[in-house]
Design a protein around this motif. Sequence first.
Motif, PDB file in Angstrom:
ATOM      1  N   PRO A  85      39.185  37.756  25.897  1.00 50.54           N
ATOM      2  CA  PRO A  85      39.424  36.488  26.575  1.00 50.54           C
ATOM      3  C   PRO A  85      40.814  35.947  26.290  1.00 50.54           C
ATOM      4  O   PRO A  85      41.477  35.413  27.168  1.00 50.54           O
ATOM      5  CB  PRO A  85      38.351  35.576  26.006  1.00 50.54           C
TER       6      PRO A  85
ATOM      7  N   MET B  63      31.859  45.137  36.585  1.00 48.16           N
ATOM      8  CA  MET B  63      30.664  45.251  35.768  1.00 48.16           C
ATOM      9  C   MET B  63      29.844  46.440  36.215  1.00 48.16           C
ATOM     10  O   MET B  63      29.833  46.821  37.375  1.00 48.16           O
ATOM     11  CB  MET B  63      29.816  43.991  35.888  1.00 48.16           C
TER      12      MET B  63
ATOM     13  N   TYR C 100      25.931  47.858  35.715  1.00 53.75           N
ATOM     14  CA  TYR C 100      24.619  47.526  35.182  1.00 53.75           C
ATOM     15  C   TYR C 100      23.692  48.729  35.267  1.00 53.75           C
ATOM     16  O   TYR C 100      23.825  49.572  36.150  1.00 53.75           O
ATOM     17  CB  TYR C 100      24.010  46.355  35.958  1.00 53.75           C
TER      18      TYR C 100
ATOM     19  N   MET D  87      32.567  42.211  23.935  1.00 56.36           N
ATOM     20  CA  MET D  87      33.535  41.103  23.996  1.00 56.36           C
ATOM     21  C   MET D  87      34.794  41.581  24.684  1.00 56.36           C
ATOM     22  O   MET D  87      35.601  42.327  24.162  1.00 56.36           O
ATOM     23  CB  MET D  87      33.804  40.673  22.564  1.00 56.36           C
ATOM     24  N   ALA D  88      34.965  41.196  25.923  1.00 55.90           N
ATOM     25  CA  ALA D  88      36.211  41.503  26.615  1.00 55.90           C
ATOM     26  C   ALA D  88      37.267  40.592  26.021  1.00 55.90           C
ATOM     27  O   ALA D  88      36.965  39.675  25.278  1.00 55.90           O
ATOM     28  CB  ALA D  88      36.059  41.247  28.089  1.00 55.90           C
TER      29      ALA D  88
ATOM     30  N   LYS E 206      51.874  32.882  39.994  1.00 57.57           N
ATOM     31  CA  LYS E 206      50.497  32.812  39.497  1.00 57.57           C
ATOM     32  C   LYS E 206      49.617  33.737  40.302  1.00 57.57           C
ATOM     33  O   LYS E 206      49.617  33.719  41.523  1.00 57.57           O
ATOM     34  CB  LYS E 206      49.989  31.374  39.589  1.00 57.57           C
ATOM     35  N   GLN E 207      48.896  34.540  39.576  1.00 56.52           N
ATOM     36  CA  GLN E 207      48.022  35.511  40.238  1.00 56.52           C
ATOM     37  C   GLN E 207      46.595  35.294  39.764  1.00 56.52           C
ATOM     38  O   GLN E 207      46.372  34.885  38.637  1.00 56.52           O
ATOM     39  CB  GLN E 207      48.455  36.933  39.867  1.00 56.52           C
ATOM     40  N   ALA E 208      45.696  35.561  40.641  1.00 62.46           N
ATOM     41  CA  ALA E 208      44.298  35.451  40.237  1.00 62.46           C
ATOM     42  C   ALA E 208      43.985  36.561  39.261  1.00 62.46           C
ATOM     43  O   ALA E 208      44.471  37.683  39.398  1.00 62.46           O
ATOM     44  CB  ALA E 208      43.389  35.552  41.440  1.00 62.46           C
ATOM     45  N   ILE E 209      43.222  36.235  38.256  1.00 59.86           N
ATOM     46  CA  ILE E 209      42.824  37.253  37.287  1.00 59.86           C
ATOM     47  C   ILE E 209      41.713  38.080  37.917  1.00 59.86           C
ATOM     48  O   ILE E 209      40.726  37.524  38.385  1.00 59.86           O
ATOM     49  CB  ILE E 209      42.329  36.593  35.994  1.00 59.86           C
ATOM     50  N   PRO E 210      41.916  39.381  37.966  1.00 62.16           N
ATOM     51  CA  PRO E 210      40.890  40.187  38.632  1.00 62.16           C
ATOM     52  C   PRO E 210      39.602  40.186  37.825  1.00 62.16           C
ATOM     53  O   PRO E 210      39.639  40.088  36.595  1.00 62.16           O
ATOM     54  CB  PRO E 210      41.500  41.588  38.683  1.00 62.16           C
ATOM     55  N   PRO E 211      38.480  40.274  38.499  1.00 61.55           N
ATOM     56  CA  PRO E 211      37.213  40.285  37.782  1.00 61.55           C
ATOM     57  C   PRO E 211      37.021  41.587  37.021  1.00 61.55           C
ATOM     58  O   PRO E 211      37.555  42.625  37.404  1.00 61.55           O
ATOM     59  CB  PRO E 211      36.167  40.162  38.897  1.00 61.55           C
ATOM     60  N   VAL E 212      36.300  41.528  35.949  1.00 61.89           N
ATOM     61  CA  VAL E 212      35.919  42.734  35.217  1.00 61.89           C
ATOM     62  C   VAL E 212      34.914  43.474  36.089  1.00 61.89           C
ATOM     63  O   VAL E 212      33.992  42.867  36.627  1.00 61.89           O
ATOM     64  CB  VAL E 212      35.260  42.358  33.878  1.00 61.89           C
TER      65      VAL E 212
ATOM     66  N   THR F 273      48.224  34.817  31.905  1.00 63.43           N
ATOM     67  CA  THR F 273      48.405  34.213  33.210  1.00 63.43           C
ATOM     68  C   THR F 273      49.497  33.147  33.287  1.00 63.43           C
ATOM     69  O   THR F 273      50.353  33.221  34.167  1.00 63.43           O
ATOM     70  CB  THR F 273      47.084  33.625  33.725  1.00 63.43           C
TER      71      THR F 273
END
Lengths: 218, 212
Positions: free
Chosen positions: B4, B25, B27, B1-2, B17-23, B11
């Motif tokens: 959220p 991942m 695999y 659970m990151a 306003k900045q884009a939330i960077p992706p986690v 934000t």
Amino acid sequence: MADASCSRETKSRGRAIEADRDTHTQPSSSRCFRMFKKFQPSADIAGQTTVKSSIQRGIRSAILSSWKIDVETLEEIWPKKESIVHVKCRDHLSIYALHGEPLFFQHFDGPYFPTLRLFHKYPFILPHVRVDRGAIRFLLAGAHMMCPGLTSAGGWLPPADAALPAGTPVAFDAEGKEFAVGIGIMKLGTEEMKVVKKGVAVESITYVGDDLWAIQKL
Amino acid sequence: MATPATTADATPSQPEKQAIPPVQMFYCGVCTFPPEYCEFGDSLSKCKEWLQAQHPDLYDKYYSDVALKAKLGTISQEAQSKLEEDTAKKEAKAEAKADAARKKKLASQVIIKRIERNKRKYITSVRGLEAFGVDLKKAAKLFAQRFATGGSVTKNAAGIDEIVVQGDVSQEIYDMIVEANDGKGGKKGLDVLKDVLVDNIEMVEEKRKKDE
């Protein structure tokens, strides 16, 4: 024809949920559930088209209103300049892909679901529920989430003031795990689950290791 | 659970306003699951090996004794042992399946057949390429382009897809497959044909026997 295959699967599994033969009169987001349990790109994809920009605008606003996502982040996932490709599949299933990478999908005209790979990158876009450890392996076999897995000690449901109504897309976290294991749609409200404590709580739509997961490029 | 809640809350409060960077991942390279779910896959021991070799730090995170104990969580001991049993069973099954697939691949043949159509005119049919994971449509297109003739995927009498190319190009097709698999990477565009076992190619001629 598409509906027939759906109902056949339903019957063979002996589930109580009736697959509606006529999806045209009763649009539902997950009438044909477990859509990615069996999904072969070669057989199930009917065609690919680029989406008209007016429709893209519609999709964009629908996503912005239904996901917990802001314009900037969506812009990152799906830049305004890029046009997405609509991949039509059987059973009114639409996958939307950008540069061949599936981003989100929709069944009939139901809500948009992110693909799990996208969701793992942006885990805040859908509300979460947590399932207990015992349920994980059933989930990964494609089962729906039953109430006890959510209401037991290992599970977690949002508190009463953040209750989720039925029909909300949710992500499954798993007890002791960092990343979401699947995405589903609520069949019962969270408050209802806490009372009923049995039966299907969330229908699973896609999960780690299903056939959508296997598609990295379309 | 990151987390959220924190990311989502952070934000709106920012002025720009900045884009939330992706986690980022990560695999598993064996089963493609996030590594914490390897235990539910059907190749746990291979996944473990891979992770230990490639990312020992992550291996410790997921498979050290402490982690193993912690992840038991609320599950009962019996359920856990049952789960492990299941995993082992699944693994054995998957292995058997993979083995069967490999054997089948080794046994499957590619048949290049020259068919006499009209005295001095021939067509060439290629069968069995799909067993080696070749995209028939792409291969047919490649042949058609290379020989500047018609080439298509058709169903034969038995209902199996095969590639039919106009003209007698059986030797050329054989050469192409050899070239695609000679390990030098071959010419550009021949990737479609790679992974075909050259030893399994059989050249057949229908009707009159002639020297190849």
